[in-house]
Design a protein around this motif. Structure first.
Motif, short mmCIF file in Angstrom:
data_model
loop_
_atom_site.label_atom_id
_atom_site.label_comp_id
_atom_site.label_asym_id
_atom_site.label_seq_id
_atom_site.Cartn_x
_atom_site.Cartn_y
_atom_site.Cartn_z
N ALA A 64 0.84 -1.21 0.00
CA ALA A 64 0.00 0.00 0.00
C ALA A 64 0.87 1.25 0.00
N GLY A 65 1.90 1.28 0.81
CA GLY A 65 2.79 2.44 0.86
C GLY A 65 3.53 2.65 -0.44
N LEU A 71 5.97 5.27 1.33
CA LEU A 71 6.03 4.22 2.34
C LEU A 71 6.59 4.80 3.62
N ASN A 72 5.79 4.80 4.67
CA ASN A 72 6.21 5.32 5.97
C ASN A 72 5.27 4.74 7.01
N ASP A 73 5.66 3.60 7.58
CA ASP A 73 4.78 2.90 8.52
C ASP A 73 5.63 2.30 9.63
N ARG A 74 5.03 2.16 10.80
CA ARG A 74 5.69 1.58 11.97
C ARG A 74 4.68 0.70 12.70
N PHE A 75 5.11 -0.49 13.08
CA PHE A 75 4.22 -1.41 13.79
C PHE A 75 5.04 -2.48 14.50
N ASP A 92 9.90 -0.72 10.96
CA ASP A 92 9.72 0.53 10.24
C ASP A 92 9.84 0.23 8.75
N LEU A 93 8.86 0.64 7.98
CA LEU A 93 8.88 0.55 6.53
C LEU A 93 9.02 1.96 5.98
N ILE A 94 10.07 2.21 5.21
CA ILE A 94 10.40 3.58 4.81
C ILE A 94 10.78 3.62 3.33
N SER A 95 10.29 4.63 2.62
CA SER A 95 10.74 4.89 1.25
C SER A 95 12.17 5.41 1.28
N GLY A 96 12.99 4.94 0.38
CA GLY A 96 14.34 5.44 0.26
C GLY A 96 14.37 6.69 -0.62
N PRO A 99 15.21 6.13 -6.40
CA PRO A 99 14.02 5.49 -6.99
C PRO A 99 14.02 3.98 -6.75
N ASP A 100 12.83 3.43 -6.52
CA ASP A 100 12.63 2.00 -6.33
C ASP A 100 13.48 1.42 -5.21
N THR A 101 13.62 2.19 -4.12
CA THR A 101 14.39 1.75 -2.96
C THR A 101 13.53 1.91 -1.72
#
Length: 109
Positions: A64-65, A71-75, A92-96, A99-101
């Motif tokens: 989804a992110g 993409l920026n989620d924490r759980f 932690d899910l994070i966009s780099g 690109p495409d990281t």
């Protein structure tokens, strides 16, 4: 940070592309998962490396992110390893920036 600096961090660090293909798997994560870091590069994190994450509460959040472009989620998540006891982590899910990281960080809870 260089790959060597990331490798030295006291948390699990995994870099993947939008398809979940691993491009970096640091030493802490390799020890925690009981895997050889270089053997997972080029493989799908969600289906080949950590199939316990192939669920809506983990891969669904990631997908989804990525689809939203932010993409920026924490759980909290419990990794269920094949050859060792489960490990509860803050994920932690994070966009780099590149690109495409995308980054998956695992901090033992």
């Amino acid at each position: 940070m260089s790959d060597e600096e990331i490798d030295a961090l006291p948390i699990g660090v995994i870099r993947v592309n939008a398809d979940g293909i691993v491009t970096l798997y640091n030493a802490f994560e390799a020890r925690m998962a009981g895997r050889e870091g270089k053997s997972v590069v080029g493989r799908n994190f969600f289906t080949d490396i950590a199939p316990c994450t192939h669920i809506p509460d983990f891969m669904g959040r990631f997908s989804a992110g990525v689809a939203q472009g932010d993409l920026n989620d924490r759980f909290l998540f419990t990794y269920d390893f094949e050859f060792r006891p489960p490990v509860r982590c803050r994920v932690d899910l994070i966009s780099g920036q590149a690109p495409d990281t995308y980054w998956i960080l695992a901090i033992i809870d």
